[in-house]
Design a protein around this motif. Structure first.
Motif, mmCIF file in Angstrom:
data_model
loop_
_atom_site.group_PDB
_atom_site.id
_atom_site.type_symbol
_atom_site.label_atom_id
_atom_site.label_comp_id
_atom_site.label_asym_id
_atom_site.label_seq_id
_atom_site.Cartn_x
_atom_site.Cartn_y
_atom_site.Cartn_z
ATOM 1 N N ILE A 35 0.849 -1.177 0.000
ATOM 2 C CA ILE A 35 0.000 0.000 0.000
ATOM 3 C C ILE A 35 0.892 1.237 0.000
ATOM 4 O O ILE A 35 1.892 1.306 0.724
ATOM 5 C CB ILE A 35 -0.968 0.022 1.207
ATOM 6 C CG1 ILE A 35 -1.940 1.205 1.074
ATOM 7 C CG2 ILE A 35 -0.225 0.037 2.543
ATOM 8 C CD1 ILE A 35 -3.118 1.144 2.019
ATOM 9 N N ILE A 36 0.559 2.174 -0.885
ATOM 10 C CA ILE A 36 1.316 3.435 -0.982
ATOM 11 C C ILE A 36 0.334 4.564 -0.725
ATOM 12 O O ILE A 36 -0.523 4.887 -1.568
ATOM 13 C CB ILE A 36 1.976 3.584 -2.357
ATOM 14 C CG1 ILE A 36 2.880 2.381 -2.651
ATOM 15 C CG2 ILE A 36 2.788 4.880 -2.427
ATOM 16 C CD1 ILE A 36 3.477 2.375 -4.040
ATOM 17 N N ASN A 37 0.432 5.164 0.439
ATOM 18 C CA ASN A 37 -0.480 6.242 0.807
ATOM 19 C C ASN A 37 -0.103 7.529 0.088
ATOM 20 O O ASN A 37 1.074 7.858 -0.043
ATOM 21 C CB ASN A 37 -0.454 6.473 2.320
ATOM 22 C CG ASN A 37 -0.994 5.281 3.096
ATOM 23 O OD1 ASN A 37 -1.951 4.651 2.671
ATOM 24 N ND2 ASN A 37 -0.376 4.962 4.225
ATOM 25 N N GLY A 38 -1.114 8.219 -0.427
ATOM 26 C CA GLY A 38 -0.898 9.519 -1.062
ATOM 27 C C GLY A 38 -0.309 9.469 -2.452
ATOM 28 O O GLY A 38 0.121 10.502 -2.982
ATOM 29 N N ALA A 39 -0.297 8.290 -3.094
ATOM 30 C CA ALA A 39 0.338 8.163 -4.405
ATOM 31 C C ALA A 39 -0.346 8.989 -5.487
ATOM 32 O O ALA A 39 0.278 9.331 -6.497
ATOM 33 C CB ALA A 39 0.373 6.695 -4.830
#
Length: 241
Positions: A35-39
């Motif tokens: 999971i990559i937050n703010g991508a």
């Protein structure tokens, strides 16, 4: 604990308003979800456009042996692809192969031989100037070696038929309806005896190329459980025709 590893992007899915869950085939841990937050934010440290199909990565990741969604500390495109994202034929080949790889590779453990082959092949494709119309055929044929169903080459130069179910060449028509017959058997034999470096020696018509990819997809479906249909194949055929 932090780990350094190379990776290959398989699939990115939007999650919530600004995040992305990306499935990456890693050198150290096999296929993993991160999971990559703010991508999707304008000034994201790891931007959505860095996660295109088959983009090559250097990663620093957190890893837990739980099979759950992992997290990424650092990510960069390395090497940065120079031609695949901007060349219509190469990008269609990449999308097609990405769909095949996503269905064929499921392991959440290191598969370094497969990883090295795929990573190097993508780099090779990116560096070519022209004549890559048969790349996907050669790639898929060679990939079977790492997936465990590489054809038995006994009788390769002295056979009229190739049995897709058993992966063997034969002088006689197989009992199964799943087989190649002349001249397709000889064209498939040429693929098996070719390398990327001498790929230009393959002289397939559009119809023959279309037929071979159809049969290769049947071969994959016979040997990979739940493989199903590859939707991007029709688009690739149209671009190459």
């Amino acid at each position: 604990m932090l780990h350094k590893t190379r990776g290959i992007v398989f699939k990115a899915t939007d999650y919530g308003e600004s995040s992305v869950i990306v499935q990456i085939f890693t050198e150290k841990f096999g296929l993993q979800s991160y999971i990559i937050n703010g991508a999707k934010k304008p000034k994201a440290k790891i931007a959505r456009n860095m996660l295109q199909p088959l983009h090559l990565l250097d990663l620093v990741v957190y890893h837990k042996n739980t099979g759950s969604v992992q997290r990424i500390a650092e990510l960069k495109n390395a090497p940065v692809l120079q031609t695949i994202p901007y060349d219509v034929i190469k990008s269609c080949i990449a999308i097609f192969l990405n769909e095949v790889l996503y269905k064929a590779i499921k392991q959440q453990t290191a598969e370094e031989n497969i990883f090295d082959f795929v990573f190097s092949a993508i780099e090779w494709l990116d560096h070519q100037d022209s004549n890559v119309a048969n790349f996907h055929l050669l790639f898929l044929t060679q990939l079977t070696r790492y997936l465990g169903f590489y054809p038995d080459r006994f009788l390769i130069g002295n056979a009229d038929y190739f049995d897709l179910k058993n992966g063997t060449f034969s002088k006689y028509k197989p009992d199964s309806v799943m087989y190649l017959s002349p001249p397709h058997t000889q064209n498939f034999s040429a693929l098996l005896q070719c390398s990327f470096e001498n790929m230009q020696s393959l002289k397939f018509s559009n119809d023959e190329r279309r037929y071979l990819i159809q049969k290769l997809m049947e071969y994959y479906a016979l040997h990979i459980e739940g493989f199903g249909n590859i939707r991007s194949g029709d688009v690739l055929e149209e671009v190459l025709s």
